[in-house]
Motif scaffolding. Structure first.
Motif, mmCIF file in Angstrom:
data_model
loop_
_atom_site.group_PDB
_atom_site.id
_atom_site.type_symbol
_atom_site.label_atom_id
_atom_site.label_comp_id
_atom_site.label_asym_id
_atom_site.label_seq_id
_atom_site.Cartn_x
_atom_site.Cartn_y
_atom_site.Cartn_z
ATOM 1 N N VAL A 1 -16.078 -3.850 -10.902
ATOM 2 C CA VAL A 1 -14.855 -3.752 -10.115
ATOM 3 C C VAL A 1 -15.091 -2.815 -8.932
ATOM 4 O O VAL A 1 -15.565 -1.682 -9.116
ATOM 5 N N GLU A 2 -14.749 -3.285 -7.747
ATOM 6 C CA GLU A 2 -14.895 -2.453 -6.559
ATOM 7 C C GLU A 2 -14.059 -1.182 -6.697
ATOM 8 O O GLU A 2 -12.918 -1.214 -7.117
ATOM 9 N N GLY A 3 -14.669 -0.062 -6.343
ATOM 10 C CA GLY A 3 -13.979 1.208 -6.450
ATOM 11 C C GLY A 3 -14.140 1.880 -7.792
ATOM 12 O O GLY A 3 -13.845 3.070 -7.938
ATOM 13 N N VAL A 4 -14.592 1.121 -8.784
ATOM 14 C CA VAL A 4 -14.862 1.674 -10.118
ATOM 15 C C VAL A 4 -16.356 1.657 -10.398
ATOM 16 O O VAL A 4 -16.954 2.680 -10.750
ATOM 17 N N HIS A 5 -16.976 0.486 -10.215
ATOM 18 C CA HIS A 5 -18.397 0.327 -10.527
ATOM 19 C C HIS A 5 -19.292 0.280 -9.297
ATOM 20 O O HIS A 5 -20.512 0.430 -9.425
ATOM 21 N N PHE A 6 -18.739 0.047 -8.143
ATOM 22 C CA PHE A 6 -19.559 0.006 -6.927
ATOM 23 C C PHE A 6 -18.716 0.372 -5.714
ATOM 24 O O PHE A 6 -17.486 0.242 -5.717
ATOM 25 N N ASP A 7 -19.407 0.841 -4.682
ATOM 26 C CA ASP A 7 -18.779 1.261 -3.429
ATOM 27 C C ASP A 7 -19.479 0.509 -2.298
ATOM 28 O O ASP A 7 -20.673 0.705 -2.057
ATOM 29 N N LEU A 8 -18.744 -0.346 -1.612
ATOM 30 C CA LEU A 8 -19.339 -1.170 -0.565
ATOM 31 C C LEU A 8 -19.642 -0.385 0.707
ATOM 32 O O LEU A 8 -20.231 -0.933 1.637
ATOM 33 N N THR A 9 -19.284 0.891 0.725
ATOM 34 C CA THR A 9 -19.682 1.741 1.846
ATOM 35 C C THR A 9 -21.193 1.810 1.945
ATOM 36 O O THR A 9 -21.762 1.840 3.038
ATOM 37 N N TYR A 10 -21.864 1.850 0.796
ATOM 38 C CA TYR A 10 -23.323 1.982 0.809
ATOM 39 C C TYR A 10 -24.032 0.944 -0.070
ATOM 40 O O TYR A 10 -25.240 1.037 -0.281
ATOM 41 N N THR A 11 -23.318 -0.020 -0.583
ATOM 42 C CA THR A 11 -23.940 -1.040 -1.430
ATOM 43 C C THR A 11 -23.994 -2.370 -0.688
ATOM 44 O O THR A 11 -22.956 -3.000 -0.477
ATOM 45 N N PRO A 12 -25.181 -2.830 -0.267
ATOM 46 C CA PRO A 12 -25.279 -4.141 0.378
ATOM 47 C C PRO A 12 -24.857 -5.244 -0.588
ATOM 48 O O PRO A 12 -25.152 -5.180 -1.790
ATOM 49 N N LEU A 13 -24.176 -6.258 -0.076
ATOM 50 C CA LEU A 13 -23.667 -7.324 -0.936
ATOM 51 C C LEU A 13 -24.783 -8.057 -1.680
ATOM 52 O O LEU A 13 -24.625 -8.432 -2.838
ATOM 53 N N LYS A 14 -25.912 -8.255 -1.023
ATOM 54 C CA LYS A 14 -27.016 -8.959 -1.688
ATOM 55 C C LYS A 14 -27.543 -8.135 -2.862
ATOM 56 O O LYS A 14 -27.830 -8.670 -3.942
ATOM 57 N N HIS A 15 -27.666 -6.825 -2.662
ATOM 58 C CA HIS A 15 -28.088 -5.948 -3.755
ATOM 59 C C HIS A 15 -27.068 -5.964 -4.889
ATOM 60 O O HIS A 15 -27.430 -5.961 -6.074
ATOM 61 N N LEU A 16 -25.796 -5.970 -4.532
ATOM 62 C CA LEU A 16 -24.741 -5.981 -5.537
ATOM 63 C C LEU A 16 -24.807 -7.240 -6.386
ATOM 64 O O LEU A 16 -24.667 -7.183 -7.621
ATOM 65 N N GLY A 17 -25.029 -8.386 -5.750
ATOM 66 C CA GLY A 17 -25.145 -9.630 -6.497
ATOM 67 C C GLY A 17 -26.330 -9.594 -7.447
ATOM 68 O O GLY A 17 -26.229 -10.008 -8.615
ATOM 69 N N TYR A 18 -27.461 -9.086 -6.952
ATOM 70 C CA TYR A 18 -28.667 -8.983 -7.791
ATOM 71 C C TYR A 18 -28.382 -8.087 -8.998
ATOM 72 O O TYR A 18 -28.696 -8.433 -10.143
ATOM 73 N N LYS A 19 -27.773 -6.935 -8.751
ATOM 74 C CA LYS A 19 -27.497 -5.989 -9.829
ATOM 75 C C LYS A 19 -26.527 -6.578 -10.844
ATOM 76 O O LYS A 19 -26.711 -6.412 -12.053
ATOM 77 N N ALA A 20 -25.489 -7.276 -10.357
ATOM 78 C CA ALA A 20 -24.496 -7.856 -11.259
ATOM 79 C C ALA A 20 -25.147 -8.816 -12.244
ATOM 80 O O ALA A 20 -24.776 -8.863 -13.425
#
Length: 345
Positions: free
Chosen positions: A60-79
């Motif tokens: 959940v944005e704001g709980v598990h990740f911060d898009l200020t410094y998390t690239p979307l492609k990295h976020l998808g990979y991590k998820a």
């Protein structure tokens, strides 16, 4: 439109099904048992005589990740990767995932495609099939929910409740890196919020930043143990901190343990960064979380097989003292082990 400006598409322009088509048109299968994927009411998976493993994880944005410094492609990979880790922690092999997204209006089609490209990249690396999912609107931010399915032979599955007194307690890789990477990212976010003209100082921190933004599940450790003929007696992945996961094994297996602080593996950069933030390095390993290493126990009889195994460290042993988990400091003091890592609620 300026020459270098990238055109973006509002999701409302193509609708839910148009978005699904855009996200799934490049999906290919890697497993013969994936009979039917996207395009029907449910995926069809033929597992024959193997056991099916299922797990799910939500970010959940704001709980598990911060898009200020998390690239979307990295976020998808991590998820995707953190879900695969759950299956490896059962001594299994992930084979399929379904992906559900709740997306607010501030995200363009291209932004969601970038997120999905990271999911696909993880699936390509670990040979996992995307077989379905769902998309819906969100009033606040981004929510990613992934359910993973995997397979394992009945006799290969490892649970959390199999540890016995005198079993060796082992962990893969090194710990605390993901948390110290997060500290660096949060520091630079604070600098940016105070002065948007400041450039981030991230140089020299590549390893710990990657451990936070793009963790890798430990398929290699599962394969290495199998090749050596070692089946763990219990196993869990390190998502909420080493201390928390040790206590899970103790509780479920009804045993105690002794863990040696100076045996906890940490990368030199993790130690250096922890000290920079005036933290005891071992605390970042015990309570930081998100390392996605494997914590497991093995029988004493397997000691010779694992003592020199690359990427594995023996950090303690299990005891018959049910529920009594202690940390042995370098000066031989016994400290009760407490879980102080991430709490979901």
């Amino acid at each position: 439109m300026e020459e270098n400006e990238v055109k973006t598409t509002n999701i409302s322009e193509i609708g839910e099904f148009g978005l699904i088509d855009r996200l799934t048109d490049k999906i290919t299968f890697f497993n013969d048992n994936s009979l039917k994927g996207v395009g029907d009411d449910a995926a069809v998976i033929d597992n024959k005589e193997q056991m099916t493993l299922v797990s799910t994880d939500i970010l959940v944005e704001g709980v598990h990740f911060d898009l200020t410094y998390t690239p979307l492609k990295h976020l998808g990979y991590k998820a995707a990767a953190v879900n695969f880790s759950d299956i490896y922690a059962m001594n299994g092999r992930p084979t399929q995932i379904v992906v559900a997204l709740a997306v607010s209006s501030r995200f363009s089609v291209e932004a969601v495609e970038e997120l999905y490209s990271g999911i696909r990249l993880a699936c390509e690396r670990y040979k996992v099939d995307i077989v379905g999912g769902d998309t819906t609107a969100s009033k606040n931010g981004l929510v990613i929910s992934i359910t993973v399915m995997g397979v394992a032979d009945r006799d290969d599955i490892v649970y959390r409740d199999g540890a016995r007194p005198n079993d060796l307690l082992c962990v893969s890789g090194d710990l605390g890196a993901a948390y110290t990477g997060l500290l660096i990212l949060e520091r630079e976010k604070a600098v940016f919020m105070a002065n948007p003209d400041m450039q981030p100082e991230l140089g020299g921190n590549d390893y710990i930043l990657e451990r936070q933004l793009k963790p890798e599940p430990r398929r290699d450790i599962v394969e290495r143990l199998k090749a050596a003929g070692v089946k763990p007696t219990s196993m869990i992945d390190v998502s909420d901190g080493l201390a928390s996961e040790i206590l899970h094994l103790c509780k479920d297996s009804k045993v105690g343990c002794q863990v040696y602080e100076d045996r906890i593996p940490m990368d030199p950069l993790t130690v250096k960064t922890a000290k920079y933030f005036k933290l005891v390095p071992s605390i970042t390993a015990l309570n930081g979380g998100e390392d996605y290493e494997l914590l497991f126990t093995v029988a004493q009889s397997d000691y010779d097989k694992i003592k020199e195994m690359e990427g594995i460290r023996i950090i303690g042993y299990m005891t018959a003292d049910t529920g009594n988990a202690v940390l042995i400091t370098p000066d031989e003091h016994s400290v009760p082990l407490r879980a102080q890592g991430f709490k979901h609620f």
